[in-house]
Motif scaffolding. Sequence first.
Motif, PDB file in Angstrom:
ATOM      1  N   MET A   1       0.910  -1.240   0.304  1.00  0.00           N
ATOM      2  CA  MET A   1      -0.117  -0.223  -0.214  1.00  0.00           C
ATOM      3  C   MET A   1       0.997   0.861   0.353  1.00  0.00           C
ATOM      4  SD  MET A   1      -3.306  -0.840  -0.547  1.00  0.00           S
ATOM      5  CE  MET A   1      -4.809  -0.273  -0.207  1.00  0.00           C
ATOM      6  N   SER A   2       1.943   1.743   0.594  1.00  0.00           N
ATOM      7  CA  SER A   2       2.817   2.674   1.216  1.00  0.00           C
ATOM      8  C   SER A   2       3.959   2.436   0.723  1.00  0.00           C
ATOM      9  CB  SER A   2       2.512   2.528   2.447  1.00  0.00           C
ATOM     10  OG  SER A   2       3.858   1.626   2.992  1.00  0.00           O
TER      11      SER A   2
ATOM     12  N   GLU B  22       5.620   8.340   3.322  1.00  0.00           N
ATOM     13  CA  GLU B  22       4.695   7.345   3.492  1.00  0.00           C
ATOM     14  C   GLU B  22       3.505   7.555   3.966  1.00  0.00           C
ATOM     15  OE1 GLU B  22       7.846   4.438   4.978  1.00  0.00           O
ATOM     16  OE2 GLU B  22       5.872   3.250   5.388  1.00  0.00           O
ATOM     17  N   ASP B  25       1.141   9.077   1.321  1.00  0.00           N
ATOM     18  CA  ASP B  25       1.098   7.790   1.261  1.00  0.00           C
ATOM     19  C   ASP B  25      -0.323   7.141   1.433  1.00  0.00           C
ATOM     20  OD1 ASP B  25       2.171   9.260  -1.234  1.00  0.00           O
ATOM     21  OD2 ASP B  25       4.134   7.203  -1.503  1.00  0.00           O
ATOM     22  N   SER B  26       0.280   6.127   2.305  1.00  0.00           N
ATOM     23  CA  SER B  26      -0.471   5.514   2.410  1.00  0.00           C
ATOM     24  C   SER B  26      -2.283   6.372   3.102  1.00  0.00           C
ATOM     25  CB  SER B  26      -0.399   5.433   4.160  1.00  0.00           C
ATOM     26  OG  SER B  26      -0.891   4.174   5.167  1.00  0.00           O
ATOM     27  N   ARG B  30      -6.130   5.081   0.878  1.00  0.00           N
ATOM     28  CA  ARG B  30      -7.168   4.816   2.664  1.00  0.00           C
ATOM     29  C   ARG B  30      -8.421   5.714   1.458  1.00  0.00           C
ATOM     30  NH1 ARG B  30      -5.453   5.420   8.756  1.00  0.00           N
ATOM     31  NH2 ARG B  30      -7.442   5.204   8.972  1.00  0.00           N
TER      32      ARG B  30
END
Lengths: 191, 191, 191
Positions: A1-2, B22, B25-26, B30
Amino acid sequence: MSSPPSPMPSVPIEARLAALEEGLDSARARLAAAETAQGRVADELAILRLVASYSPRVDSGDAEGVAELWTDDGVYDVDTGLLEGHRGLTEMVRGDAHQGLIAHGCGHVPGLPVVLLDGDHAVATGYTQLVVRSSRPGRYTVMRVTANRWELERRGPVDATDRGWRVVLRTARAVTDDGEGRRLLGRSREG
Amino acid sequence: MSSPPSPMPSVPIEARLAALEEGLDSARARLAAAETAQGRVADELAILRLVASYSPRVDSGDAEGVAELWTDDGVYDVDTGLLEGHRGLTEMVRGDAHQGLIAHGCGHVPGLPVVLLDGDHAVATGYTQLVVRSSRPGRYTVMRVTANRWELERRGPVDATDRGWRVVLRTARAVTDDGEGRRLLGRSREG
Amino acid sequence: MSSPPSPMPSVPIEARLAALEEGLDSARARLAAAETAQGRVADELAILRLVASYSPRVDSGDAEGVAELWTDDGVYDVDTGLLEGHRGLTEMVRGDAHQGLIAHGCGHVPGLPVVLLDGDHAVATGYTQLVVRSSRPGRYTVMRVTANRWELERRGPVDATDRGWRVVLRTARAVTDDGEGRRLLGRSREG
């Protein structure tokens, strides 16, 4: 995901900070839009729940439960009589006519209404059938098909389960040849 | 809600930038998932609203309002006759048979349908009852229990209130001993 | 939507990093709240879908389709007989009484229920009408108005279309003068 931490030492700190600031702003704007859209679907479901909850409450004789769906000064304008405020609603539920009906066996069966939502105001248009146990075993009689226009406002806290919705005016007319039920249904596209 | 600014001077700037990149991005991943899920519930509610809105429109004689639920070339395949396109739908609503019914007093009462959603296609399977005022006061007659399969497509803008949904084909059959209504209901798990 | 990169060279890097860290934390908290709210509406729609899907399945004789709405050891406690587990449910659907009814032409028409959701538990209270084709053409008879209390639990994966919901206990009672249906309806506010 990241993604892994950026290994690029050549991107200057200033550019990375600027990209992060821009990215965070953009994520916040998307988040705000998602929160708004989320609120709308939660409102629509809360209104469906409110409309649906009238029937089990009225058919079980839960007078307070019925009344609290309305604002304190809310009105239930039904062709069989105008009910005003919580007192008018509880008196109807506790009255002989209604008590006789529910002791005999009946359902005020709600169909699926159409909900139009506009901020803190909403209108739901739908049908209820009053179906009553017949004297013949295994038979029920449809005594009324009622057109309903529910006008609702948000009056309580938005973070409550009911999202603060209350009925301000419910207008109900049997669909007959007097055209009143039909006229109510004809307003289903009006907020 | 938010933490105080990090007081740790020992974490190097490079590591903090990497952690922020990071983390952003995460959060974006979501957010994208939440937007997709949000779109699905908004679609399902829009389809329930569309299906529910047919009844008040048809029972109030709103011919254009009925027709615009369908695509221009949409079809309403009902056992009493095949209606093609907006013209077929408006002619049915304006026709003598339907006008007589609504002048007399009737409701095409919609139950709660099951909606299966697949991107820009959807199917809703449910029931309507046609309940008509009887000649005996305080009585209504159920004249039809109809099984309905609504096949829908997104044809308009997703950011409209209706999220672009239109009926491509509605198939409706009374539940009788010919088994056609039953067969339609038997397809409720098919998208 | 997004602001241009900050042109302010006077804001020290430390302060910009701290603001980003705080902003990202705050966005993550809002995101988590939105995900939770989103899950609730998806659950409520999944439960409406489950309740609605019983009717087309039972009216088309889809015995497995009916059974799988319940947990393996789920119970359907209806006044005409107690059905236990998937076997009890499939036997009812395949039994002569039910097969006779659906071959003749009938609908177990679902109204709009009220859903109370509490994490991985839920209760839906609503009505079904059993409407059966009459011997007189163009007539249907309402044979039952049933009060239903569906008690549900999440037993499957939350990322499935049904979000893992299954019926643990459905209690159904006709609304008659024995007061049992009425008592079930009276529990609509109880989770």
